[in-house]
Design an enzyme around this catalytic site. Structure first.
Site, PDB file in Angstrom:
ATOM      1  N   GLN A 117      49.735  52.248  41.468  1.00  0.00           N
ATOM      2  CA  GLN A 117      49.033  51.309  41.367  1.00  0.00           C
ATOM      3  C   GLN A 117      48.656  50.580  42.688  1.00  0.00           C
ATOM      4  O   GLN A 117      49.355  50.361  43.812  1.00  0.00           O
ATOM      5  CB  GLN A 117      49.849  49.981  40.777  1.00  0.00           C
ATOM      6  CG  GLN A 117      50.278  50.520  39.324  1.00  0.00           C
ATOM      7  CD  GLN A 117      51.111  49.547  38.505  1.00  0.00           C
ATOM      8  OE1 GLN A 117      52.094  50.127  37.895  1.00  0.00           O
ATOM      9  NE2 GLN A 117      50.787  48.289  38.642  1.00  0.00           N
ATOM     10  N   HIS A 141      44.278  52.001  39.504  1.00  0.00           N
ATOM     11  CA  HIS A 141      45.390  52.539  39.022  1.00  0.00           C
ATOM     12  C   HIS A 141      45.397  53.535  38.399  1.00  0.00           C
ATOM     13  O   HIS A 141      44.719  54.213  37.617  1.00  0.00           O
ATOM     14  CB  HIS A 141      45.979  51.436  38.001  1.00  0.00           C
ATOM     15  CG  HIS A 141      46.464  50.043  38.529  1.00  0.00           C
ATOM     16  ND1 HIS A 141      46.502  49.521  39.660  1.00  0.00           N
ATOM     17  CD2 HIS A 141      47.259  49.128  37.790  1.00  0.00           C
ATOM     18  CE1 HIS A 141      46.855  48.399  39.999  1.00  0.00           C
ATOM     19  NE2 HIS A 141      47.209  47.952  38.703  1.00  0.00           N
ATOM     20  N   CYS A 148      47.189  45.662  33.463  1.00  0.00           N
ATOM     21  CA  CYS A 148      46.396  46.573  33.765  1.00  0.00           C
ATOM     22  C   CYS A 148      46.845  47.940  33.754  1.00  0.00           C
ATOM     23  O   CYS A 148      46.204  48.760  33.271  1.00  0.00           O
ATOM     24  CB  CYS A 148      45.975  46.091  35.182  1.00  0.00           C
ATOM     25  SG  CYS A 148      47.411  45.770  36.463  1.00  0.00           S
ATOM     26  N   ARG A 194      53.915  50.925  43.757  1.00  0.00           N
ATOM     27  CA  ARG A 194      52.647  50.585  44.405  1.00  0.00           C
ATOM     28  C   ARG A 194      52.426  51.537  45.584  1.00  0.00           C
ATOM     29  O   ARG A 194      53.198  52.006  46.245  1.00  0.00           O
ATOM     30  CB  ARG A 194      52.998  49.266  45.229  1.00  0.00           C
ATOM     31  CG  ARG A 194      51.846  48.467  45.646  1.00  0.00           C
ATOM     32  CD  ARG A 194      50.989  47.803  44.800  1.00  0.00           C
ATOM     33  NE  ARG A 194      51.653  46.754  44.080  1.00  0.00           N
ATOM     34  CZ  ARG A 194      51.335  45.993  42.930  1.00  0.00           C
ATOM     35  NH1 ARG A 194      49.888  46.774  42.308  1.00  0.00           N
ATOM     36  NH2 ARG A 194      51.644  45.188  42.365  1.00  0.00           N
ATOM     37  N   VAL A 210      41.164  37.289  40.592  1.00  0.00           N
ATOM     38  CA  VAL A 210      40.689  37.832  39.192  1.00  0.00           C
ATOM     39  C   VAL A 210      39.504  36.812  38.707  1.00  0.00           C
ATOM     40  O   VAL A 210      38.497  37.132  38.336  1.00  0.00           O
ATOM     41  CB  VAL A 210      41.642  37.979  38.237  1.00  0.00           C
ATOM     42  CG1 VAL A 210      41.283  38.208  36.715  1.00  0.00           C
ATOM     43  CG2 VAL A 210      42.790  38.918  38.595  1.00  0.00           C
ATOM     44  N   ARG A 258      43.855  21.937  45.415  1.00  0.00           N
ATOM     45  CA  ARG A 258      43.570  22.106  46.662  1.00  0.00           C
ATOM     46  C   ARG A 258      41.945  22.265  46.704  1.00  0.00           C
ATOM     47  O   ARG A 258      41.226  22.124  47.636  1.00  0.00           O
ATOM     48  CB  ARG A 258      44.161  23.403  47.380  1.00  0.00           C
ATOM     49  CG  ARG A 258      45.604  23.223  47.395  1.00  0.00           C
ATOM     50  CD  ARG A 258      46.202  24.623  47.655  1.00  0.00           C
ATOM     51  NE  ARG A 258      46.305  25.633  46.574  1.00  0.00           N
ATOM     52  CZ  ARG A 258      47.288  25.698  45.688  1.00  0.00           C
ATOM     53  NH1 ARG A 258      48.337  24.730  45.945  1.00  0.00           N
ATOM     54  NH2 ARG A 258      47.281  26.455  44.905  1.00  0.00           N
TER      55      ARG A 258
HETATM   56  N1  NDP Z   1      45.590  42.144  33.342  1.00  0.00           N
HETATM   57  C1  NDP Z   1      46.300  42.341  34.450  1.00  0.00           C
HETATM   58  O1  NDP Z   1      46.946  43.217  34.395  1.00  0.00           O
HETATM   59  C2  NDP Z   1      46.016  41.452  35.654  1.00  0.00           C
HETATM   60  C3  NDP Z   1      46.208  40.186  35.383  1.00  0.00           C
HETATM   61  N2  NDP Z   1      46.428  39.448  36.400  1.00  0.00           N
HETATM   62  C4  NDP Z   1      46.938  38.158  36.423  1.00  0.00           C
HETATM   63  O2  NDP Z   1      45.786  37.242  36.591  1.00  0.00           O
HETATM   64  C5  NDP Z   1      46.139  35.869  36.971  1.00  0.00           C
HETATM   65  C6  NDP Z   1      45.475  35.716  38.405  1.00  0.00           C
HETATM   66  O3  NDP Z   1      45.837  36.499  39.495  1.00  0.00           O
HETATM   67  P1  NDP Z   1      45.234  36.415  40.955  1.00  0.00           P
HETATM   68  O4  NDP Z   1      43.475  36.231  40.485  1.00  0.00           O
HETATM   69  O5  NDP Z   1      45.543  37.815  41.499  1.00  0.00           O
HETATM   70  O6  NDP Z   1      45.723  35.218  41.471  1.00  0.00           O
HETATM   71  P2  NDP Z   1      45.280  34.351  42.772  1.00  0.00           P
HETATM   72  O7  NDP Z   1      46.595  33.908  43.421  1.00  0.00           O
HETATM   73  O8  NDP Z   1      44.387  35.195  43.580  1.00  0.00           O
HETATM   74  O9  NDP Z   1      44.466  33.321  42.228  1.00  0.00           O
HETATM   75  C7  NDP Z   1      45.275  32.046  41.301  1.00  0.00           C
HETATM   76  C8  NDP Z   1      44.310  31.073  40.855  1.00  0.00           C
HETATM   77  O10 NDP Z   1      44.852  29.922  40.256  1.00  0.00           O
HETATM   78  C9  NDP Z   1      44.578  28.813  40.766  1.00  0.00           C
HETATM   79  N3  NDP Z   1      45.957  27.959  40.702  1.00  0.00           N
HETATM   80  C10 NDP Z   1      46.955  28.347  41.434  1.00  0.00           C
HETATM   81  N4  NDP Z   1      47.931  27.388  41.290  1.00  0.00           N
HETATM   82  C11 NDP Z   1      47.397  26.450  40.541  1.00  0.00           C
HETATM   83  C12 NDP Z   1      47.812  25.027  40.050  1.00  0.00           C
HETATM   84  N5  NDP Z   1      49.082  24.709  40.359  1.00  0.00           N
HETATM   85  N6  NDP Z   1      46.911  24.533  39.481  1.00  0.00           N
HETATM   86  C13 NDP Z   1      45.733  24.976  39.200  1.00  0.00           C
HETATM   87  N7  NDP Z   1      45.384  26.097  39.426  1.00  0.00           N
HETATM   88  C14 NDP Z   1      45.980  26.808  40.124  1.00  0.00           C
HETATM   89  C15 NDP Z   1      44.288  29.237  42.305  1.00  0.00           C
HETATM   90  O11 NDP Z   1      43.649  28.001  42.665  1.00  0.00           O
HETATM   91  P3  NDP Z   1      43.442  27.671  44.502  1.00  0.00           P
HETATM   92  O12 NDP Z   1      42.527  28.737  44.909  1.00  0.00           O
HETATM   93  O13 NDP Z   1      42.774  26.260  44.275  1.00  0.00           O
HETATM   94  O14 NDP Z   1      44.632  27.894  44.688  1.00  0.00           O
HETATM   95  C16 NDP Z   1      43.087  30.411  41.901  1.00  0.00           C
HETATM   96  O15 NDP Z   1      42.167  30.050  41.664  1.00  0.00           O
HETATM   97  C17 NDP Z   1      47.779  36.176  37.176  1.00  0.00           C
HETATM   98  O16 NDP Z   1      48.412  35.467  35.985  1.00  0.00           O
HETATM   99  C18 NDP Z   1      47.916  37.651  37.304  1.00  0.00           C
HETATM  100  O17 NDP Z   1      49.235  38.081  37.003  1.00  0.00           O
HETATM  101  C19 NDP Z   1      46.176  39.855  37.746  1.00  0.00           C
HETATM  102  C20 NDP Z   1      45.708  41.107  38.037  1.00  0.00           C
HETATM  103  C21 NDP Z   1      45.556  42.150  37.084  1.00  0.00           C
HETATM  104  N1  PHD Z   2      51.424  43.526  37.968  1.00  0.00           N
HETATM  105  C1  PHD Z   2      50.103  44.138  38.228  1.00  0.00           C
HETATM  106  C2  PHD Z   2      48.804  43.160  38.046  1.00  0.00           C
HETATM  107  C3  PHD Z   2      49.358  42.073  37.159  1.00  0.00           C
HETATM  108  O1  PHD Z   2      49.109  40.684  37.646  1.00  0.00           O
HETATM  109  O2  PHD Z   2      49.872  42.165  35.947  1.00  0.00           O
HETATM  110  P1  PHD Z   2      50.312  41.220  34.929  1.00  0.00           P
HETATM  111  O3  PHD Z   2      48.912  40.520  34.477  1.00  0.00           O
HETATM  112  O4  PHD Z   2      50.774  41.638  33.700  1.00  0.00           O
HETATM  113  O5  PHD Z   2      51.013  40.111  35.404  1.00  0.00           O
HETATM  114  C4  PHD Z   2      49.820  44.878  39.450  1.00  0.00           C
HETATM  115  O6  PHD Z   2      50.742  44.419  40.383  1.00  0.00           O
HETATM  116  O7  PHD Z   2      49.029  45.880  39.502  1.00  0.00           O
END
Ligand code: NDP
Ligand code: PHD
Length: 342
Positions: A175, A241, A149, A234, A15, A39
């Site tokens: 989804q 979706h 989403c 899924r 994201v 990291r």
């Molecule tokens: N609105 C919605 O429905 C959606 C919401 N989301 C939400 O968005 C968020 C991100 O999802 P997504 O992008 O798929 O996740 P990813 O796993 O792809 O990315 C996670 C990010 O967080 C960083 N991160 C992880 N652990 C730590 C830590 N301990 N300290 C600091 N930074 C950290 C990672 O950095 P690094 O690369 O350095 O590890 C990376 O930049 C989630 O909360 C997810 O649920 C996702 C999809 C749709």
């Molecule tokens: N759960 C959603 C994505 C997601 O991360 O949702 P939320 O932001 O509510 O955790 C999916 O799998 O398609």
């Protein structure tokens, strides 16, 4: 006009990359900080992130140095949060306390009483909770969240149907795998398959929808009175979706009434750069909407509907990481700017 300084928390993730894609040439925001885990911190963004979008990684972004997720290390007026939920729960309040506006895409704080959960076309007035939040918590900044989403696609289509007296909603989702993140679903699990379970998804859809369509009475949100029942699945689609929705309404509208309500839906936000036109596209073909064909409409921000049948039953579909995630937060931020909150 000077641009507003924007940071991305979780900038290297799925994201986070969508945020960068949407913000790198944004007319109102300028990317000034990219934050991720230890990291990645200290590395150039181009080295730290495995860029997975079809668009090219913006050159100026590639050269930026990633900083830790720490309010003292982030230079921005607003931060867009794409952090894992457990981390967002503690980190987002720290940023708000330190004076940042936080536009969060994570689920951690969505259902907290004094935190607005907003879709600009649905419930912009809920941003009134920002004052309540700042009063309660004595924060200089604030947190605003966008929904899950799956919730977003359905709720955008429910808004124009509210006038018919919604009584009960059923949803069955199909989804895309990108919703679970790059490593979220093993290819051996999803190829040639459907998985009828997504952790906590049904509860989120059932509760978030009622908050979004609820009323702000000046101090809190009173949930919408109807029931929502969801079944989430899924499927082997990369992005987009698709949702089958059944809506029972007191006024018993015809399919033509529903179609007209979708066609006439105009939330009056065309001055926001990310607002699509139309917000809802009505597909006439008997086999649409489809994710591969329709997910990029309106830059990925349009929600498509079709197959409106008596019942009332219809299908809606939208891009889960744009309309359902990064684009949702960016649109919230644009609304905040328009309201003078940035
Ligand atoms: N609105 C919605 O429905 C959606 C919401 N989301 C939400 O968005 C968020 C991100 O999802 P997504 O992008 O798929 O996740 P990813 O796993 O792809 O990315 C996670 C990010 O967080 C960083 N991160 C992880 N652990 C730590 C830590 N301990 N300290 C600091 N930074 C950290 C990672 O950095 P690094 O690369 O350095 O590890 C990376 O930049 C989630 O909360 C997810 O649920 C996702 C999809 C749709
Ligand atoms: N759960 C959603 C994505 C997601 O991360 O949702 P939320 O932001 O509510 O955790 C999916 O799998 O398609």
């Amino acid at each position: 006009m000077a641009k507003i300084k924007a940071g991305v928390l979780g900038a290297t993730g799925n994201v986070g990359q969508r945020f960068i894609e949407m913000l790198s040439e944004h007319p109102w925001f300028e990317l000034t900080s990219l934050a991720a885990s230890d990291r990645s911190a200290g590395k150039k963004y181009g080295e730290a992130a495995s860029w997975r979008l079809e668009s090219k990684i913006p050159e100026e972004v590639s050269d930026m140095t990633v900083v830790p997720v720490d309010p003292k290390k982030v230079d921005a007026d607003i931060v867009f949060s794409a952090l894992p939920t457990d981390l967002a729960k503690t980190v987002e309040p720290e940023f708000a306390k330190a004076g940042f506006a936080v536009a969060s895409n994570a689920s951690a704080l969505r259902m907290v009483k004094d935190i607005p959960l907003v879709i600009p076309e649905v419930n912009p007035e809920h941003l009134g909770l920002i004052d309540v939040q700042q009063d309660n918590r004595k924060w200089d900044g604030y947190v605003v969240t966008n929904p899950n989403c799956t919730t977003i696609m359905m709720t955008v289509t429910l808004k124009p149907l509210m006038k018919f007296g919604i009584e009960k909603i059923y949803l069955a989702s199909m989804q895309a795998i990108s919703g679970a993140g790059y490593d979220g679903v093993a290819s051996m699990a999803i190829l040639d398959n459907v998985i009828p379970y997504i952790d906590k998804e049904e509860e989120k859809v059932e509760t978030e929808t009622k908050k979004l369509l609820g009323e702000f009475n000046g101090s809190e949100i009173v949930d919408a009175p109807f029931a929502v029942s969801a079944s989430c699945n899924r499927v082997m689609v990369m992005d987009g979706h698709t949702e089958a929705v059944w809506v029972e309404m007191a006024d018993n509208p015809s399919t033509e009434d529903i179609k007209q309500a979708f066609l006439e839906f105009d939330p009056g936000l065309s001055d926001l750069p990310t607002e699509p036109a139309p917000v809802i596209e009505v597909k006439e073909e008997k086999d649409r909407p489809q994710p591969r064909m329709d997910r990029n409409l309106g830059g990925g921000m349009t929600v498509s509907v079709g197959r409106i049948r008596p019942g009332i039953r219809y299908i809606c579909m939208g891009h889960n990481t744009i309309r359902g995630a990064a684009g949702a937060s960016v649109l919230n931020a644009e609304l905040l700017k328009k309201m003078g909150k940035l």
